[in-house]
Motif scaffolding. Structure first.
Motif, mmCIF file in Angstrom:
data_model
loop_
_atom_site.group_PDB
_atom_site.id
_atom_site.type_symbol
_atom_site.label_atom_id
_atom_site.label_comp_id
_atom_site.label_asym_id
_atom_site.label_seq_id
_atom_site.Cartn_x
_atom_site.Cartn_y
_atom_site.Cartn_z
ATOM 1 N N VAL A 209 -3.582 -5.610 -1.794
ATOM 2 C CA VAL A 209 -4.235 -4.308 -1.688
ATOM 3 C C VAL A 209 -3.673 -3.568 -0.482
ATOM 4 C CG1 VAL A 209 -6.426 -3.119 -1.242
ATOM 5 C CG2 VAL A 209 -6.342 -5.037 -2.848
ATOM 6 N N ILE A 210 -3.304 -2.315 -0.697
ATOM 7 C CA ILE A 210 -2.780 -1.460 0.370
ATOM 8 C C ILE A 210 -3.621 -0.198 0.415
ATOM 9 C CG2 ILE A 210 -0.797 -0.126 1.176
ATOM 10 C CD1 ILE A 210 1.007 -2.182 -0.171
ATOM 11 N N ALA A 211 -4.178 0.097 1.574
ATOM 12 C CA ALA A 211 -5.024 1.285 1.730
ATOM 13 C C ALA A 211 -4.194 2.459 2.224
ATOM 14 C CB ALA A 211 -6.165 0.998 2.694
ATOM 15 N N GLY A 212 -4.677 3.665 1.920
ATOM 16 C CA GLY A 212 -4.055 4.861 2.461
ATOM 17 C C GLY A 212 -3.107 5.540 1.506
ATOM 18 N N SER A 213 -1.984 6.036 2.054
ATOM 19 C CA SER A 213 -1.062 6.855 1.268
ATOM 20 C C SER A 213 -0.368 6.019 0.198
ATOM 21 C CB SER A 213 -0.017 7.493 2.182
ATOM 22 O OG SER A 213 0.705 6.499 2.884
ATOM 23 N N THR A 214 0.145 6.712 -0.800
ATOM 24 C CA THR A 214 0.770 6.060 -1.945
ATOM 25 C C THR A 214 2.035 5.322 -1.517
ATOM 26 O OG1 THR A 214 -0.059 7.826 -3.364
ATOM 27 C CG2 THR A 214 1.687 6.438 -4.254
ATOM 28 N N PRO A 215 2.112 4.007 -1.722
ATOM 29 C CA PRO A 215 3.285 3.248 -1.278
ATOM 30 C C PRO A 215 4.444 3.349 -2.253
ATOM 31 C CG PRO A 215 1.698 1.762 -2.277
ATOM 32 C CD PRO A 215 1.066 3.135 -2.290
ATOM 33 N N MET A 216 5.666 3.311 -1.715
ATOM 34 C CA MET A 216 6.841 3.126 -2.562
ATOM 35 C C MET A 216 6.833 1.684 -3.060
ATOM 36 S SD MET A 216 8.674 5.945 -2.749
ATOM 37 C CE MET A 216 10.337 5.388 -3.142
ATOM 38 N N ILE A 217 7.290 1.482 -4.280
ATOM 39 C CA ILE A 217 7.212 0.145 -4.848
ATOM 40 C C ILE A 217 8.582 -0.330 -5.334
ATOM 41 C CG2 ILE A 217 4.802 -0.026 -5.516
ATOM 42 C CD1 ILE A 217 5.474 1.245 -8.169
ATOM 43 N N PRO A 218 8.865 -1.622 -5.153
ATOM 44 C CA PRO A 218 10.126 -2.177 -5.650
ATOM 45 C C PRO A 218 10.221 -2.077 -7.162
ATOM 46 C CG PRO A 218 9.086 -3.664 -4.052
ATOM 47 C CD PRO A 218 8.085 -2.603 -4.378
ATOM 48 N N LEU A 219 11.447 -2.178 -7.665
ATOM 49 C CA LEU A 219 11.722 -1.918 -9.078
ATOM 50 C C LEU A 219 10.962 -2.849 -10.010
ATOM 51 C CD1 LEU A 219 13.466 -0.193 -11.007
ATOM 52 C CD2 LEU A 219 15.226 -1.968 -10.848
ATOM 53 N N GLY A 220 10.766 -4.099 -9.616
ATOM 54 C CA GLY A 220 10.159 -5.065 -10.520
ATOM 55 C C GLY A 220 8.653 -5.113 -10.472
ATOM 56 N N LEU A 221 8.025 -4.325 -9.597
ATOM 57 C CA LEU A 221 6.577 -4.392 -9.405
ATOM 58 C C LEU A 221 5.896 -3.157 -9.967
ATOM 59 C CD1 LEU A 221 6.397 -5.796 -5.758
ATOM 60 C CD2 LEU A 221 6.663 -7.029 -7.930
ATOM 61 N N TRP A 222 4.569 -3.190 -9.945
ATOM 62 C CA TRP A 222 3.766 -2.033 -10.323
ATOM 63 C C TRP A 222 2.800 -1.684 -9.199
ATOM 64 C CZ3 TRP A 222 -0.373 -4.844 -9.545
ATOM 65 C CH2 TRP A 222 -0.549 -6.079 -10.140
ATOM 66 N N SER A 223 2.218 -0.511 -9.296
ATOM 67 C CA SER A 223 1.157 -0.090 -8.378
ATOM 68 C C SER A 223 0.036 0.517 -9.200
ATOM 69 C CB SER A 223 1.682 0.940 -7.365
ATOM 70 O OG SER A 223 0.637 1.376 -6.514
ATOM 71 N N TYR A 224 -1.122 -0.146 -9.180
ATOM 72 C CA TYR A 224 -2.309 0.337 -9.871
ATOM 73 C C TYR A 224 -3.321 0.812 -8.834
ATOM 74 C CZ TYR A 224 -0.250 -2.450 -13.693
ATOM 75 O OH TYR A 224 0.586 -2.983 -14.634
ATOM 76 N N ARG A 225 -4.528 1.035 -9.252
ATOM 77 C CA ARG A 225 -5.580 1.495 -8.359
ATOM 78 C C ARG A 225 -6.785 0.556 -8.404
ATOM 79 N NH1 ARG A 225 -5.587 5.840 -4.530
ATOM 80 N NH2 ARG A 225 -3.800 7.155 -5.074
ATOM 81 N N VAL A 226 -7.384 0.345 -7.210
ATOM 82 C CA VAL A 226 -8.729 -0.222 -7.148
ATOM 83 C C VAL A 226 -9.719 0.931 -7.201
ATOM 84 C CG1 VAL A 226 -10.360 -1.619 -5.820
ATOM 85 C CG2 VAL A 226 -7.900 -2.146 -5.739
ATOM 86 N N ASN A 227 -9.486 1.918 -6.334
ATOM 87 C CA ASN A 227 -10.296 3.143 -6.297
ATOM 88 C C ASN A 227 -9.455 4.227 -5.636
ATOM 89 O OD1 ASN A 227 -10.358 2.442 -3.576
ATOM 90 N ND2 ASN A 227 -12.470 1.711 -3.631
ATOM 91 N N THR A 228 -10.090 5.299 -5.214
ATOM 92 C CA THR A 228 -9.320 6.400 -4.637
ATOM 93 C C THR A 228 -8.645 6.029 -3.323
ATOM 94 O OG1 THR A 228 -11.331 7.230 -3.559
ATOM 95 C CG2 THR A 228 -10.751 8.191 -5.685
ATOM 96 N N LEU A 229 -9.159 5.041 -2.622
ATOM 97 C CA LEU A 229 -8.649 4.693 -1.301
ATOM 98 C C LEU A 229 -7.712 3.499 -1.294
ATOM 99 C CD1 LEU A 229 -11.911 5.099 0.826
ATOM 100 C CD2 LEU A 229 -10.062 6.757 0.498
#
Length: 482
Positions: free
Chosen positions: A268-288
């Motif tokens: 889990v990473i809080a705050g601004s939208t992180p850049m993500i490596p090619l093989g991974l995904w980025s979903y949401r827990v909530n707005t934060l």
């Protein structure tokens, strides 16, 4: 006071009662089991009416528990990445197409020519792949045009349930992020996909955060579940996000490794939208909070498949794994029986076993499959490392971790990192209880640290053997798919 948690997974649904400390109440769990309907061409779907009945039966059974009358709120986690179509009356016109449905590889190739894959990956957090909505929608438009025209709303299963229970359609940022169509910054449906797929915005549900609750069940359910008539139901969260919270992995100092039917590593990473490596995904827990990681289609399903294929007893598998020489069978197994997600995302990839001899035994094939899953998880971990703290802890849980000490050791060896095995049997349910308490009582997520039963440390001799085996697996993958 209690919390009613509904955990709708890919192979079972659990209804549970948790207390105000996010602890599971004794004898307050009910479970129903099922399987996706699979087809030879890669289909993996399930009947929405059947699954709805299973979920509701599970809830009804739990409401007979003595403490069910004290329910303060209901929270729901659901397997995600699924898609189904409804007509104007809310009646399903399609099955639930799941993340494991690999049909649509040609559509994925087509869409990659129409849109910049790297750009859309960063905008939505998702690759162009059969696990996500854009490919499934394009496939439906091509193969089932009549159905496409009949469908008025495209939703996930949890959104459908809430429509049945309350007459209202709403989808959380969390669930929508698993569709591959949520803009991570705007927290709205991605306009590039809407335009390219000729998909009107009104055919998709409105988006809310998970703490947007509904209460006032429709008459049918108010009569069936009178004690829940006016209880708030928080909107459904993706089960992977809930599992991270329940594991105590709420920032980049910890990674949750979950091994059930499938496998995943997430942080889990809080705050601004992180850049993500090619093989991974980025979903949401909530707005934060962002959930960043990778998931494999392979996991405990490999053991179930091989045990059924060879008619091998569970105890025999565990004993064989515990006593076997690491990579001592001479086999290389790409365990992609349900296709590939992280890290390669090749929709055409399939299971491959290389190195068979007349002397090869069924138990050696099981061992190769189990090790192959561990190597795939290690590949995901390698891509995730740059986003983590140097002294990151891995909290491991899930049915396959609890059920096999030998497999847990193999994974620790393959990752060359200690695994802190969670003492929590129901991390997804616990995560939803924590999120509910976070909303109701403004309790910080970090107040609920991981509860560890024991730590499994890598064995140096196995680490070295598995490094060579991982390279062999990667070489086979590249030979076939690159």
């Amino acid at each position: 006071m209690t919390l009613l948690i509904i955990d709708i997974g890919s192979s079972s649904t659990r209804a549970m009662l948790f207390d105000e400390h996010a602890q599971l109440i004794d004898d307050a769990q009910r479970t129903v089991r099922y399987r996706f309907d699979t087809t030879a061409d890669g289909g993996a779907a399930i009947d929405p009416l059947f699954l709805r009945e299973q979920v509701e039966t599970c809830v009804s059974s739990l409401l007979a528990h003595p403490q069910a009358g004290q329910v303060r709120a209901v929270a729901v986690a659901s397997f995600v990445g699924n898609l189904m179509g409804l007509d104007a009356a809310g009646v399903p016109r399609t099955p639930i197409y799941t993340y494991a449905d690999t049909r649509g590889g040609d559509e994925a190739d087509f869409l990659k020519q129409q849109i910049d894959p790297a750009h859309i990956h960063q905008r939505t957090g998702c690759r162009i792949h059969t696990a996500y909505w854009p490919v499934r929608i394009r496939w439906l438009q091509r193969t089932q045009p009549d159905t496409w025209r009949q469908v008025v709303r495209w939703v996930d299963f949890a959104t459908y349930l809430y429509r049945c229970w309350f007459g209202i359609e709403q989808c959380t940022y969390s669930a929508a992020s698993w569709s591959g169509m949520l803009n991570r910054d705007a927290l709205d449906w991605e306009p590039q996909w809407l335009s390219l797929l000729d998909l009107p915005l009104e055919k998709l549900p409105r988006l809310v955060d998970y703490d947007h609750s509904l209460s006032g069940l429709l008459p049918e359910y108010a009569q069936r579940w009178p004690i829940l008539r006016h209880v708030p139901f928080f909107s459904a969260v993706g089960d992977g996000a809930a599992a991270n919270i329940g594991s105590g992995c709420v920032d980049a100092t910890r990674v949750a490794l979950t091994l059930g039917t499938t496998g995943a590593l997430r942080t889990v990473i809080a705050g601004s939208t992180p850049m993500i490596p090619l093989g991974l995904w980025s979903y949401r827990v909530n707005t934060l909070h962002h959930l960043v990681g990778g998931a494999t289609t392979e996991g405990g399903s490999i053991v179930v498949w091989s045990r059924e294929l060879f008619q091998i007893d569970r105890d025999a598998v565990e004993a064989a794994l515990a006593g076997a020489l690491p990579d001592g069978h001479g086999l290389t197994f790409l365990p992609l029986l349900a296709g590939e997600r992280s890290p390669g995302w090749n929709p055409e990839a399939s299971g491959t076993l290389y190195g068979l001899r007349l002397a090869t035994t069924p138990l050696e094939i099981v061992q190769a499959g189990v090790e192959g899953v561990a190597f795939r998880l290690a590949a995901v971990f390698d891509q995730l490392r740059p986003l983590l703290y140097p002294d990151v802890q891995i909290i491991a849980g899930g049915g396959a971790i609890r059920g096999s000490a030998a497999w847990t050791q193999i994974i620790a060896d393959a990752l060359d990192t200690p695994l802190h095995v969670s003492a929590e049997a129901e991390v997804t349910g616990r995560g939803m209880a924590i999120l509910a308490l976070h909303t109701l009582d403004h309790v910080a997520l970090s107040v609920f640290p991981p509860v560890v039963s024991h730590t499994v440390t890598p064995r140096p001799f196995a680490v070295e053997r598995y490094k060579a085996a991982r390279l062999r697996q990667q070489a086979l993958y590249e030979r076939l798919y690159n």
